[in-house]
Design a protein around this motif. Structure first.
Motif, PDB file in Angstrom:
ATOM      1  N   ASN A   1       0.822  -1.200   0.000  1.00  0.00           N
ATOM      2  CA  ASN A   1       0.000   0.000   0.000  1.00  0.00           C
ATOM      3  C   ASN A   1       0.862   1.258   0.000  1.00  0.00           C
ATOM      4  OD1 ASN A   1       0.992   0.183   2.580  1.00  0.00           O
ATOM      5  ND2 ASN A   1      -0.991   0.551   3.565  1.00  0.00           N
ATOM      6  N   ASP A   2       2.147   1.089  -0.256  1.00  0.00           N
ATOM      7  CA  ASP A   2       3.040   2.248  -0.309  1.00  0.00           C
ATOM      8  C   ASP A   2       4.086   2.011  -1.387  1.00  0.00           C
ATOM      9  OD1 ASP A   2       4.724   0.360   0.793  1.00  0.00           O
ATOM     10  OD2 ASP A   2       4.680   1.218   2.808  1.00  0.00           O
ATOM     11  N   GLN A   3       5.209   2.664  -1.279  1.00  0.00           N
ATOM     12  CA  GLN A   3       6.231   2.554  -2.310  1.00  0.00           C
ATOM     13  C   GLN A   3       7.278   1.493  -2.006  1.00  0.00           C
ATOM     14  OE1 GLN A   3       7.215   6.979  -2.985  1.00  0.00           O
ATOM     15  NE2 GLN A   3       7.751   5.941  -4.867  1.00  0.00           N
TER      16      GLN A   3
ATOM     17  N   GLY B   1      13.781 -10.890  -3.307  1.00  0.00           N
ATOM     18  CA  GLY B   1      13.731 -11.096  -1.867  1.00  0.00           C
ATOM     19  C   GLY B   1      14.207  -9.913  -1.065  1.00  0.00           C
ATOM     20  N   HIS B   2      14.788  -8.902  -1.734  1.00  0.00           N
ATOM     21  CA  HIS B   2      15.284  -7.726  -1.022  1.00  0.00           C
ATOM     22  C   HIS B   2      14.182  -6.672  -0.937  1.00  0.00           C
ATOM     23  CE1 HIS B   2      19.501  -8.996  -1.024  1.00  0.00           C
ATOM     24  NE2 HIS B   2      19.288  -9.450  -2.244  1.00  0.00           N
ATOM     25  N   ARG B   3      13.959  -6.174   0.253  1.00  0.00           N
ATOM     26  CA  ARG B   3      12.960  -5.134   0.443  1.00  0.00           C
ATOM     27  C   ARG B   3      13.557  -3.797   0.035  1.00  0.00           C
ATOM     28  NH1 ARG B   3      10.238  -3.949   6.180  1.00  0.00           N
ATOM     29  NH2 ARG B   3      12.401  -3.526   6.648  1.00  0.00           N
ATOM     30  N   ILE B   4      12.851  -3.064  -0.792  1.00  0.00           N
ATOM     31  CA  ILE B   4      13.371  -1.829  -1.369  1.00  0.00           C
ATOM     32  C   ILE B   4      12.355  -0.718  -1.215  1.00  0.00           C
ATOM     33  CG2 ILE B   4      14.060  -0.712  -3.533  1.00  0.00           C
ATOM     34  CD1 ILE B   4      15.017  -3.469  -4.491  1.00  0.00           C
ATOM     35  N   GLU B   5      12.816   0.422  -0.736  1.00  0.00           N
ATOM     36  CA  GLU B   5      12.009   1.632  -0.750  1.00  0.00           C
ATOM     37  C   GLU B   5      12.299   2.342  -2.067  1.00  0.00           C
ATOM     38  OE1 GLU B   5      10.204   1.911   3.300  1.00  0.00           O
ATOM     39  OE2 GLU B   5       9.856   2.861   1.363  1.00  0.00           O
ATOM     40  N   LEU B   6      11.297   2.424  -2.936  1.00  0.00           N
ATOM     41  CA  LEU B   6      11.508   3.097  -4.211  1.00  0.00           C
ATOM     42  C   LEU B   6      11.921   4.547  -3.995  1.00  0.00           C
ATOM     43  CD1 LEU B   6       8.494   1.650  -6.226  1.00  0.00           C
ATOM     44  CD2 LEU B   6      10.898   1.038  -6.452  1.00  0.00           C
ATOM     45  N   GLY B   7      11.472   5.125  -2.872  1.00  0.00           N
ATOM     46  CA  GLY B   7      11.839   6.504  -2.567  1.00  0.00           C
ATOM     47  C   GLY B   7      13.338   6.685  -2.390  1.00  0.00           C
TER      48      GLY B   7
ATOM     49  N   ALA C   1      11.718  12.377 -10.168  1.00  0.00           N
ATOM     50  CA  ALA C   1      12.069  10.974 -10.390  1.00  0.00           C
ATOM     51  C   ALA C   1      10.978  10.085  -9.823  1.00  0.00           C
ATOM     52  CB  ALA C   1      13.409  10.635  -9.738  1.00  0.00           C
ATOM     53  N   ALA C   2      10.620   9.078 -10.583  1.00  0.00           N
ATOM     54  CA  ALA C   2       9.658   8.068 -10.122  1.00  0.00           C
ATOM     55  C   ALA C   2      10.200   6.699 -10.493  1.00  0.00           C
ATOM     56  CB  ALA C   2       8.289   8.283 -10.749  1.00  0.00           C
TER      57      ALA C   2
ATOM     58  N   PRO D   1      23.114  -0.719  -3.682  1.00  0.00           N
ATOM     59  CA  PRO D   1      23.426  -2.114  -4.007  1.00  0.00           C
ATOM     60  C   PRO D   1      22.911  -2.455  -5.405  1.00  0.00           C
ATOM     61  CG  PRO D   1      22.382  -1.928  -1.852  1.00  0.00           C
ATOM     62  CD  PRO D   1      22.241  -0.596  -2.510  1.00  0.00           C
ATOM     63  N   ALA D   2      23.508  -3.431  -6.029  1.00  0.00           N
ATOM     64  CA  ALA D   2      23.156  -3.767  -7.410  1.00  0.00           C
ATOM     65  C   ALA D   2      21.675  -4.085  -7.577  1.00  0.00           C
ATOM     66  CB  ALA D   2      24.007  -4.948  -7.881  1.00  0.00           C
ATOM     67  N   TYR D   3      21.059  -4.720  -6.554  1.00  0.00           N
ATOM     68  CA  TYR D   3      19.655  -5.097  -6.707  1.00  0.00           C
ATOM     69  C   TYR D   3      18.716  -3.903  -6.682  1.00  0.00           C
ATOM     70  CZ  TYR D   3      19.538  -4.804  -1.563  1.00  0.00           C
ATOM     71  OH  TYR D   3      19.623  -4.387  -0.250  1.00  0.00           O
ATOM     72  N   MET D   4      19.216  -2.708  -6.302  1.00  0.00           N
ATOM     73  CA  MET D   4      18.375  -1.510  -6.262  1.00  0.00           C
ATOM     74  C   MET D   4      18.574  -0.602  -7.477  1.00  0.00           C
ATOM     75  SD  MET D   4      18.523  -0.406  -2.236  1.00  0.00           S
ATOM     76  CE  MET D   4      17.402   0.973  -2.470  1.00  0.00           C
TER      77      MET D   4
END
Length: 527
Positions: A427-429, A435-441, A455-456, A488-491
């Motif tokens: 329900n958020d970004q 498996g890695h938790r990422i804040e798009l912000g 940026a989005a 990190p590479a996954y982000m």
């Protein structure tokens, strides 16, 4: 000190070192470490941690990767009464330095493979930690600065070990480990997990899985991923063996599982998805497994079905939970006869909460919704962590009190269906990739710092690909380069697309649905 009533995370390692000293606690490559050797070495290192700190240290960073230093460094920190702080040499230096500064560690355990970036990390720190080099001589460490105390392999090998009954005491409320996760402001946020939180999790899982000294568990996760705590301490608390796999073995696991007699598999679902897409999950290819556990992201029905066929003697389970609720807080047991029909969006349900946990499903005003209605999952109980590290405002946003219990807001939309929860998305970004938790912000913050006006970041064109759309004069290549340097590479976004402006909704917020339509319409033919 009696370990039977000891709340200390890691006390099982001491107990089994005494009761079954020759049993293998850890396998790294072809090297086996017995419980006696593991505990004794960790107690030697712990003695130096206590001596260097002039008493019980507060926090100990572990800057090492799948090595003796990384696993025994964790045990040494816990034996010294400190919280361990896992760090990853694969992360950008600035990110790791930020974690070091915010954690304010007293000591840093470093393996030889991580030495290259150590001097740069220490440079500029207001307070220099003591550096322990378990597999390196001082002269090979390079110039770490005259104000850095170094204890090398000789010091650690010859130290008198702390006796088990002389370990600094800890309480259930003391922090066992401090883990940094992606933060929406561009700064990683710290999650302190107490000994009591970890103990509640381990006890609930042992009641469910009944591990014994004959079990052998995989370690597929990096130690900066909190799911690694399950493998390490479910093994050591129950006299079992932890088998650390390297990335190549994880993606081609069959010979490794057979050679090491693995009984408990635990990974993110994407590993199963990769193996399934490659067509190698043949029926009966993993006969040694008795438990097959997945967590960290949604488990697709097709992956569960293929894995169950490949490991017919195992029970497949889907675990769910954010770091703030100590690794996992709900679980669904896959039943080939009934689970497929229970899947939503073709994903396996996240199941029922662990014993002792209380759940609420709430609307945007934090008002509980009726059973069967959609809402945000919130959880209270002994696994609920005490809040974010030195971030009271963020804690107030994510934790709230309802009828005398403190609940954590997971940010996940769920629905109660036939007595189990199914997950409907975020329900958020906040998203999960691999498996890695990422804040798009956090990604957006890096892009703006690098020159983007707006940026989005979002998952597009699929759930495993991050794409960013930006405005401004900064070129996509330069922006991706900036992300590579800071994240990190996954982000790092797979691609950055330039737009004249970002669409907004009636509230003035970026209209991500409209942005996805624009991406679909303007995508190159090869996308």
């Amino acid at each position: 000190m009696s370990t039977a009533l000891n709340p200390r995370l890691g006390s099982g390692l001491l107990r089994h070192a005494s009761g079954r000293p020759d049993h293998v606690a850890l396998t790294l490559g072809r090297r086996d470490y017995t419980y006696e050797e593991t505990a004794l070495t960790a107690r030697r290192w712990a003695a130096l941690l206590v001596e260097a700190a002039g008493g019980r240290p507060r926090r100990v960073g572990v800057f090492a990767h799948r090595s003796e230093a990384s696993y025994l460094g964790v045990a040494a920190a816990l034996f010294a009464g400190a919280a361990f702080v896992p760090l990853n040499r694969k992360f950008p230096a600035e990110r790791t330095r930020s974690m070091l500064e915010r954690a304010d560690v007293d000591a840093l355990v470093v393996d030889s493979a991580s030495l290259e970036g150590l001097a740069g990390l220490l440079r500029g720190l207001a307070r220099k930690p003591v550096v322990l080099l378990p597999d390196t001589l001082r002269g090979r460490a390079g110039d770490l600065g005259v104000d850095v105390r170094v204890l090398d392999a000789v010091d650690l090998a010859t130290a008198a070990p702390l006796e088990p009954d002389r370990l600094p005491p800890v309480s259930s409320d003391d922090i066992a480990y401090l883990l940094f996760t992606s933060g929406s402001t561009g700064v990683p946020k710290g999650v302190p997990v107490t000994h009591g939180n970890a103990r509640a999790f381990l006890e609930a899982n042992q009641a469910r899985y009944r591990l014994t000294a004959d079990d052998r568990l995989t370690q597929t996760f990096d130690q900066t991923f909190d799911l690694s705590v399950f493998d390490l301490f479910m093994a050591w608390e129950n006299g079992a063996r932890l088998c650390a796999m390297d990335p190549l073995e994880i993606l081609a696991p069959f010979k490794y599982l057979e050679r090491n007699g693995i009984t408990v598999w635990f990974s993110v679902p994407s590993v199963a998805a990769v193996l399934r897409k490659r067509g190698v999950l043949g029926p009966g290819t993993m006969p040694t497994l008795r438990w097959s556990l997945f967590c960290g992201e949604a488990l697709p029905r097709a992956s569960a079905e293929a894995w169950q066929a490949a490991a017919p003697g195992s029970i497949v389970e889907n675990l769910y939970g954010p770091t703030e609720l100590t690794i996992a807080c709900t679980v669904h047991r896959w039943d080939p006869a009934t689970s497929p029909a229970a899947c939503v969006h073709d994903n396996v349900p996240i199941g029922r909460p662990y014993p002792g946990l209380n759940t609420l499903v709430v609307d945007e005003r934090l008002v509980p919704v009726p059973d069967g209605a959609n809402g945000e999952l919130c959880v209270a109980g002994p696994q609920t962590t005490p809040g974010y590290w030195r971030a009271p405002e963020l804690t107030a946003q994510r934790y709230f009190v309802h009828r005398g219990r403190t609940y954590y807001r997971t940010g996940d939309l769920v629905r109660l269906q036939d007595g189990e929860y199914v997950c409907l998305g975020r329900n958020d970004q906040q998203v999960k990739v691999g498996g890695h938790r990422i804040e798009l912000g956090e990604i957006e913050a890096v892009l703006r710092r690098a020159g983007a006006v707006e940026a989005a970041a979002m998952l597009w064109p699929d759930q495993d690909t991050i794409t960013a759309v930006v405005t401004g004069e900064a070129g996509p290549g330069a922006l991706i380069e900036a992300c590579n340097a800071a994240l990190p590479a996954y982000m790092v976004p797979r691609s950055v697309r330039a737009a004249g402006e970002l669409p907004v909704n009636g509230n003035g917020k970026v209209d991500r649905a409209a942005l996805r339509r624009w991406l679909d319409e303007t995508a190159p033919a090869s996308t």
